[in-house]
Motif scaffolding. Structure first.
Motif, PDB file in Angstrom:
ATOM      1  N   ASN A  44      47.075  36.100  35.052  1.00 23.30           N
ATOM      2  CA  ASN A  44      47.188  37.484  34.595  1.00 23.30           C
ATOM      3  C   ASN A  44      45.802  38.117  34.489  1.00 23.30           C
ATOM      4  OD1 ASN A  44      46.147  37.165  31.668  1.00 23.30           O
ATOM      5  ND2 ASN A  44      47.696  35.561  31.826  1.00 23.30           N
ATOM      6  N   ASP A  66      48.498  42.799  36.996  1.00 17.36           N
ATOM      7  CA  ASP A  66      49.483  41.757  36.705  1.00 17.36           C
ATOM      8  C   ASP A  66      50.612  41.875  37.722  1.00 17.36           C
ATOM      9  OD1 ASP A  66      48.467  40.430  34.425  1.00 17.36           O
ATOM     10  OD2 ASP A  66      49.226  41.983  33.083  1.00 17.36           O
ATOM     11  N   ARG A  70      54.455  38.487  35.425  1.00 14.68           N
ATOM     12  CA  ARG A  70      53.267  37.887  34.801  1.00 14.68           C
ATOM     13  C   ARG A  70      52.653  38.897  33.835  1.00 14.68           C
ATOM     14  NH1 ARG A  70      54.714  37.090  40.346  1.00 14.68           N
ATOM     15  NH2 ARG A  70      53.435  35.462  41.303  1.00 14.68           N
ATOM     16  N   GLY A  71      51.952  38.368  32.832  1.00 17.86           N
ATOM     17  CA  GLY A  71      51.218  39.234  31.918  1.00 17.86           C
ATOM     18  C   GLY A  71      52.098  40.298  31.308  1.00 17.86           C
ATOM     19  N   HIS A 202      54.111  33.968  31.782  1.00 16.86           N
ATOM     20  CA  HIS A 202      54.824  34.370  32.988  1.00 16.86           C
ATOM     21  C   HIS A 202      56.296  34.033  32.818  1.00 16.86           C
ATOM     22  CE1 HIS A 202      55.429  30.247  34.480  1.00 16.86           C
ATOM     23  NE2 HIS A 202      54.179  30.010  34.130  1.00 16.86           N
TER      24      HIS A 202
END
Length: 293
Positions: A44, A66, A70-71, A202
């Motif tokens: 990320n 990102d 994710r993130g 994630h």
């Protein structure tokens, strides 16, 4: 001087809300080309905190994205969309929103594959240089199997200290100089706190594409993917202990590319963390020499 990243969002073609951040320089140096940072498979934007701040202090605007799942980006209900083509479409929509007249790309691992794909679609007058962090046109299957196994071991952790201990146990051979504070920093980059405990940041469904990789999986040579980068300068960062990007592959890349420079980061594996002055200075010097102005 600490520079706080500003968050931003954009919308994918299928409506997913995607996230990124930007480090803005206190004083932007005229001609300093913005840098877009693309993370590794399960990583990320926090991976670029140190290098983003360092480059922003030197007068350069730095973005980090990102990927979906994710993130701070939304998770995708369809895990098959965790693919390079779909992520490439997401990146293209960010670029349309940002409307940057010129930019360079720093791609770590999977992010480097995205940089190669972007070079086939965007002329060098706009996408003017690439920095590949521990990735190239030949990826070692054994290293991919290591990554697959690390996914299989993930779970809910009681604390960031627990995550740090797990990372240290898995990666100390490749990163022998990281101290306990460093492993905790690494854990806070990779993980996030939830009501149930600390998890890697994630969608767990991201594991599914990795499950299909076995020792018998044919893995294609990626030299055709690398070819579009031959018309623009490239800097390759390689962890000295990396098993994914070998010294032999780096040598072949240098023999193929007319304007490729490289730096091997000592005491680091896959992928270099970009916390150190050596790699940050190399990135800044490369951009100033090759594309700024």
């Amino acid at each position: 001087m600490s520079i706080t990243a500003e968050d931003f969002h954009w919308t994918a073609a299928d409506g997913l809300r995607l996230a990124g951040c930007v480090w803005r320089p206190p004083v932007e140096v005229p001609g300093a080309v913005p840098l877009i940072c693309l993370p590794g498979l399960s990583r990320n934007t926090r991976d670029f905190e140190d290098v983003g701040q360092a480059l922003a202090r030197d007068g350069r605007k730095v973005f980090a994205l990102d990927y979906r799942g994710r993130g701070r980006s939304d998770w995708d209900p369809n895990w098959t969309n965790y693919s390079l083509p779909v992520e490439s479409s997401d990146i293209a929509l960010f670029l349309a929103q940002a409307a940057l007249p010129r930019f360079a790309v720093l791609g770590t691992s999977r992010g480097g594959l995205h940089a190669m794909m972007m070079a086939a679609q965007i002329p060098r007058e706009i996408f003017c240089a690439a920095i590949l962090n521990d990735v190239g046109p030949r990826i070692e299957l054994g290293a991919l199997l290591d990554i697959r196994d690390s996914f299989a071991a993930r779970r809910v952790y009681s604390s960031f200290e627990d995550v740090a201990a797990t990372l240290k146990n898995a990666l100390a051979r490749d990163f022998p100089k990281i101290d306990d504070d460093g492993w905790l920093k690494f854990a806070r980059q990779a993980g996030k706190a939830t009501d149930d405990g600390v998890i890697f940041d994630h969608d767990p469904a991201l594991d599914k594409p990795m499950e299909a990789i076995t020792a018998d999986t044919p893995w294609p040579e990626l030299w055709p993917l690398f070819a579009p980068l031959l018309d623009r300068p490239v800097l390759v960062l390689r962890g000295a202990n990396s098993r994914l990007l070998t010294q032999a592959t780096l040598k072949d890349m240098a023999a193929t590319h007319p304007d490729l420079s490289s730096l091997t980061i000592p005491d680091e594996g896959h992928a270099p963390l970009l916390w150190d002055n050596l790699s940050q200075r190399a990135i800044g010097d490369f951009l100033r020499a090759k594309v700024d102005g």
